[in-house]
Motif scaffolding. Structure first.
Motif, PDB file in Angstrom:
ATOM      1  N   VAL A  77       0.818  -1.206   0.000  1.00 50.25           N
ATOM      2  CA  VAL A  77       0.000   0.000   0.000  1.00 50.25           C
ATOM      3  C   VAL A  77       0.860   1.267   0.000  1.00 50.25           C
ATOM      4  O   VAL A  77       0.382   2.346  -0.376  1.00 50.25           O
ATOM      5  CB  VAL A  77      -0.952  -0.005   1.214  1.00 50.25           C
ATOM      6  N   PHE A  78       2.147   1.132   0.378  1.00 49.29           N
ATOM      7  CA  PHE A  78       3.042   2.293   0.460  1.00 49.29           C
ATOM      8  C   PHE A  78       4.039   2.372  -0.697  1.00 49.29           C
ATOM      9  O   PHE A  78       4.866   3.285  -0.727  1.00 49.29           O
ATOM     10  CB  PHE A  78       3.826   2.265   1.776  1.00 49.29           C
ATOM     11  N   PHE A  79       3.982   1.445  -1.635  1.00 50.13           N
ATOM     12  CA  PHE A  79       4.982   1.426  -2.701  1.00 50.13           C
ATOM     13  C   PHE A  79       5.014   2.739  -3.483  1.00 50.13           C
ATOM     14  O   PHE A  79       6.083   3.235  -3.838  1.00 50.13           O
ATOM     15  CB  PHE A  79       4.723   0.272  -3.667  1.00 50.13           C
ATOM     16  N   HIS A  80       3.842   3.300  -3.787  1.00 47.81           N
ATOM     17  CA  HIS A  80       3.778   4.498  -4.620  1.00 47.81           C
ATOM     18  C   HIS A  80       3.877   5.795  -3.812  1.00 47.81           C
ATOM     19  O   HIS A  80       3.884   6.871  -4.406  1.00 47.81           O
ATOM     20  CB  HIS A  80       2.482   4.512  -5.429  1.00 47.81           C
ATOM     21  N   THR A  81       3.932   5.693  -2.518  1.00 50.32           N
ATOM     22  CA  THR A  81       3.960   6.897  -1.673  1.00 50.32           C
ATOM     23  C   THR A  81       5.236   6.922  -0.833  1.00 50.32           C
ATOM     24  O   THR A  81       6.263   7.437  -1.267  1.00 50.32           O
ATOM     25  CB  THR A  81       2.705   6.954  -0.788  1.00 50.32           C
ATOM     26  N   ARG A  82       5.174   6.363   0.372  1.00 57.79           N
ATOM     27  CA  ARG A  82       6.331   6.432   1.281  1.00 57.79           C
ATOM     28  C   ARG A  82       7.591   5.794   0.687  1.00 57.79           C
ATOM     29  O   ARG A  82       8.676   6.381   0.727  1.00 57.79           O
ATOM     30  CB  ARG A  82       6.008   5.714   2.592  1.00 57.79           C
ATOM     31  N   ALA A  83       7.438   4.572   0.169  1.00 58.56           N
ATOM     32  CA  ALA A  83       8.621   3.847  -0.300  1.00 58.56           C
ATOM     33  C   ALA A  83       9.271   4.552  -1.487  1.00 58.56           C
ATOM     34  O   ALA A  83      10.503   4.676  -1.550  1.00 58.56           O
ATOM     35  CB  ALA A  83       8.243   2.413  -0.663  1.00 58.56           C
TER      36      ALA A  83
ATOM     37  N   ALA B  57       9.075   7.747  -2.205  1.00 53.65           N
ATOM     38  CA  ALA B  57       9.683   8.992  -1.715  1.00 53.65           C
ATOM     39  C   ALA B  57      11.042   8.705  -1.077  1.00 53.65           C
ATOM     40  O   ALA B  57      11.999   9.466  -1.278  1.00 53.65           O
ATOM     41  CB  ALA B  57       8.750   9.673  -0.721  1.00 53.65           C
ATOM     42  N   SER B  58      11.144   7.624  -0.311  1.00 49.44           N
ATOM     43  CA  SER B  58      12.433   7.252   0.279  1.00 49.44           C
ATOM     44  C   SER B  58      13.448   6.921  -0.797  1.00 49.44           C
ATOM     45  O   SER B  58      14.596   7.371  -0.762  1.00 49.44           O
ATOM     46  CB  SER B  58      12.258   6.043   1.213  1.00 49.44           C
ATOM     47  N   ARG B  59      13.028   6.123  -1.778  1.00 43.94           N
ATOM     48  CA  ARG B  59      13.932   5.742  -2.856  1.00 43.94           C
ATOM     49  C   ARG B  59      14.410   6.951  -3.651  1.00 43.94           C
ATOM     50  O   ARG B  59      15.578   7.032  -4.057  1.00 43.94           O
ATOM     51  CB  ARG B  59      13.237   4.769  -3.805  1.00 43.94           C
TER      52      ARG B  59
ATOM     53  N   THR C 201      10.691   6.898   7.237  1.00 41.26           N
ATOM     54  CA  THR C 201      11.805   7.474   7.985  1.00 41.26           C
ATOM     55  C   THR C 201      12.759   8.156   7.018  1.00 41.26           C
ATOM     56  O   THR C 201      13.249   7.527   6.075  1.00 41.26           O
ATOM     57  CB  THR C 201      12.556   6.389   8.777  1.00 41.26           C
ATOM     58  N   PHE C 202      12.998   9.434   7.243  1.00 43.69           N
ATOM     59  CA  PHE C 202      13.975  10.179   6.448  1.00 43.69           C
ATOM     60  C   PHE C 202      15.315  10.111   7.161  1.00 43.69           C
ATOM     61  O   PHE C 202      15.417  10.452   8.347  1.00 43.69           O
ATOM     62  CB  PHE C 202      13.549  11.637   6.282  1.00 43.69           C
ATOM     63  N   ILE C 203      16.354   9.670   6.463  1.00 44.07           N
ATOM     64  CA  ILE C 203      17.652   9.416   7.077  1.00 44.07           C
ATOM     65  C   ILE C 203      18.717  10.288   6.430  1.00 44.07           C
ATOM     66  O   ILE C 203      18.697  10.525   5.215  1.00 44.07           O
ATOM     67  CB  ILE C 203      18.020   7.922   6.948  1.00 44.07           C
TER      68      ILE C 203
ATOM     69  N   GLN D  13       5.882  12.372   5.987  1.00 43.87           N
ATOM     70  CA  GLN D  13       5.022  12.155   4.834  1.00 43.87           C
ATOM     71  C   GLN D  13       5.817  12.334   3.532  1.00 43.87           C
ATOM     72  O   GLN D  13       6.847  13.016   3.510  1.00 43.87           O
ATOM     73  CB  GLN D  13       3.843  13.125   4.863  1.00 43.87           C
ATOM     74  N   PRO D  14       5.361  11.730   2.437  1.00 43.31           N
ATOM     75  CA  PRO D  14       6.145  11.774   1.192  1.00 43.31           C
ATOM     76  C   PRO D  14       6.543  13.166   0.738  1.00 43.31           C
ATOM     77  O   PRO D  14       7.704  13.394   0.365  1.00 43.31           O
ATOM     78  CB  PRO D  14       5.220  11.087   0.183  1.00 43.31           C
TER      79      PRO D  14
END
Length: 403
Positions: A138-144, A146-148, A218-220, A348-349
């Motif tokens: 469910v997060f592939f197109h949003t959180r994940a 954005a992290s990538r 998580t933003f790192i 958030q993204p």
């Protein structure tokens, strides 16, 4: 040496690669411009150099002898709104000056703004770390994504753990783990086995030394995070974190103990030694020891570490929420005590992209202020390379609507 045309290393280009002259010129000029950005380079400051073949050759003085004029933070001090004028034909709120004013400038009154004095981590480099990100379909197109697109685009070794295949991140599939909160246990414990198997296929010198576990929201800041490992030995069993809580171990564990556990959201490290020690116990722990109705995988992992005689090693800078919430919850004195945060959770993204742009500029500000040209050039090269790698990924994954 010309980075594109002169470097024939197999890590950059094959021997048969052709390099158009226009591409060479564009790349070199782009790097020159970015490197000198904010330094207010004048004709006089370039006087020790003569132009040759689209580059500058030193005559007498080194670039290290440059004297900078009054330094300005690119985001917080230089508030001109015409540095990168938006087009008059298709105005957009995404232009730098508009976005800086409406979004990035907010962080100037929230997060610490160090002006210089940058020092690198002394013990480890980014290539020594494997970043393990647990996510869900469910997060592939949003959180994940954005992290990538942001901080992960500039790290070497990472895994997205999920039960659903998705090649664009890409995802390392943990079969039959599920995609709800309860799936975190299997994703983490069985995911560790998958990662360990891949590590064992590498030569000892190429294996990573630390494993950092975090969520996809998580933003790192890896260049800050690495400093938390200074003085620590990856050949010792270590569990390293900062934002923590206390919880009694659940399930078939005797005697019952309460552990201080590092939050999986804010993130934590496992040394290679602890990672190895856990391997024989992972399947039994998730299948027979820990209750299948519990999703608190960070507590479970800490309880397993405690059974192996390992307790948390605390470090600063692991923040549990986005910057604005951290300031409201903890106050300026505590939040600004450490000027180099490792990262922020519950981001958030849209804010992920904003934080990345802000901190990339802050890092460059500090390198420029310190006249640390070597590290600035290394980072700029990495940023440009990762940028175009990301564009290639997006070109494959994005399908535009039909006209």
């Amino acid at each position: 040496m010309n980075f594109i045309c002169g470097n024939k290393s197999s890590e950059k280009l094959s021997a048969s690669a052709k390099c158009p002259l226009l591409l060479c010129i564009t790349c070199i000029l782009a790097i020159d411009i970015i490197t000198m950005l904010n330094t207010k380079v004048t004709r006089e400051s370039l006087s020790p150099y003569i132009p040759t073949s689209f580059s500058f050759t030193p005559i007498e003085k080194s670039i290290y002898n440059y004297t900078l004029s009054t330094f300005e933070s690119f985001i917080c001090d230089n508030t001109r709104i015409d540095r990168f004028p938006q087009t008059s034909t298709t105005p957009s709120n995404n232009s730098f000056d508009v976005y800086r004013k409406n979004n990035l400038e907010n962080y100037c009154s929230i997060v610490p703004i160090p002006r210089g004095g940058w020092t690198k981590a002394t013990n480890y480099t980014e290539k020594d770390i494997t970043f393990v990100i647990f996510t869900a379909a469910v997060f592939f197109h949003t959180r994940a994504t954005a992290s990538r697109d942001t901080w992960i685009s500039r790290v070497t070794n990472y895994y997205f753990l999920s039960a659903t295949p998705y090649p664009y991140l890409p995802v390392s599939v943990v079969p039959n783990a599920g995609e709800d909160k309860l799936s975190n246990m299997k994703k983490l414990f069985y995911g560790f086995q998958l990662i360990y198997q891949q590590q064992m296929k590498l030569s000892v010198s190429n294996r990573q030394k630390w494993f950092y576990i975090a969520g996809c929201d998580t933003f790192i800041l890896p260049h800050h995070l690495l400093k938390r490992l200074d003085g620590l030995d990856y050949t010792e069993p270590l569990l390293v974190g900062g934002h923590s809580g206390h919880h009694t171990c659940l399930g078939d564990i005797n005697p019952k103990i309460t552990v201080e556990f590092p939050s999986g959201g804010a993130g934590f490290f496992l040394s290679m030694k602890l990672f190895e020690m856990m391997q024989p116990n992972l399947t039994n722990f998730v299948e027979n020891v820990w209750p299948r109705t519990s999703e608190i995988s960070d507590v479970a992992l800490t309880c397993l570490a405690a059974q192996l005689g390992v307790r948390i090693t605390r470090r600063e800078g692991f923040w549990s929420h986005a910057p604005g919430e951290m300031l409201r919850a903890h106050g300026r004195a505590r939040f600004h005590k450490d000027p180099e945060p490792n990262g922020f959770h519950y981001v958030q993204p849209d804010e992920m992209y904003a934080l990345d742009e802000f901190y990339v500029n802050q890092y460059m500000d500090r390198l420029i202020s310190d006249r640390n040209w070597n590290e600035l050039i290394q980072f700029t090269r990495r940023f440009v390379s990762s940028h175009y790698e990301l564009l290639r990924k997006k070109r494959r994954e994005c399908t535009l609507p039909k006209i």
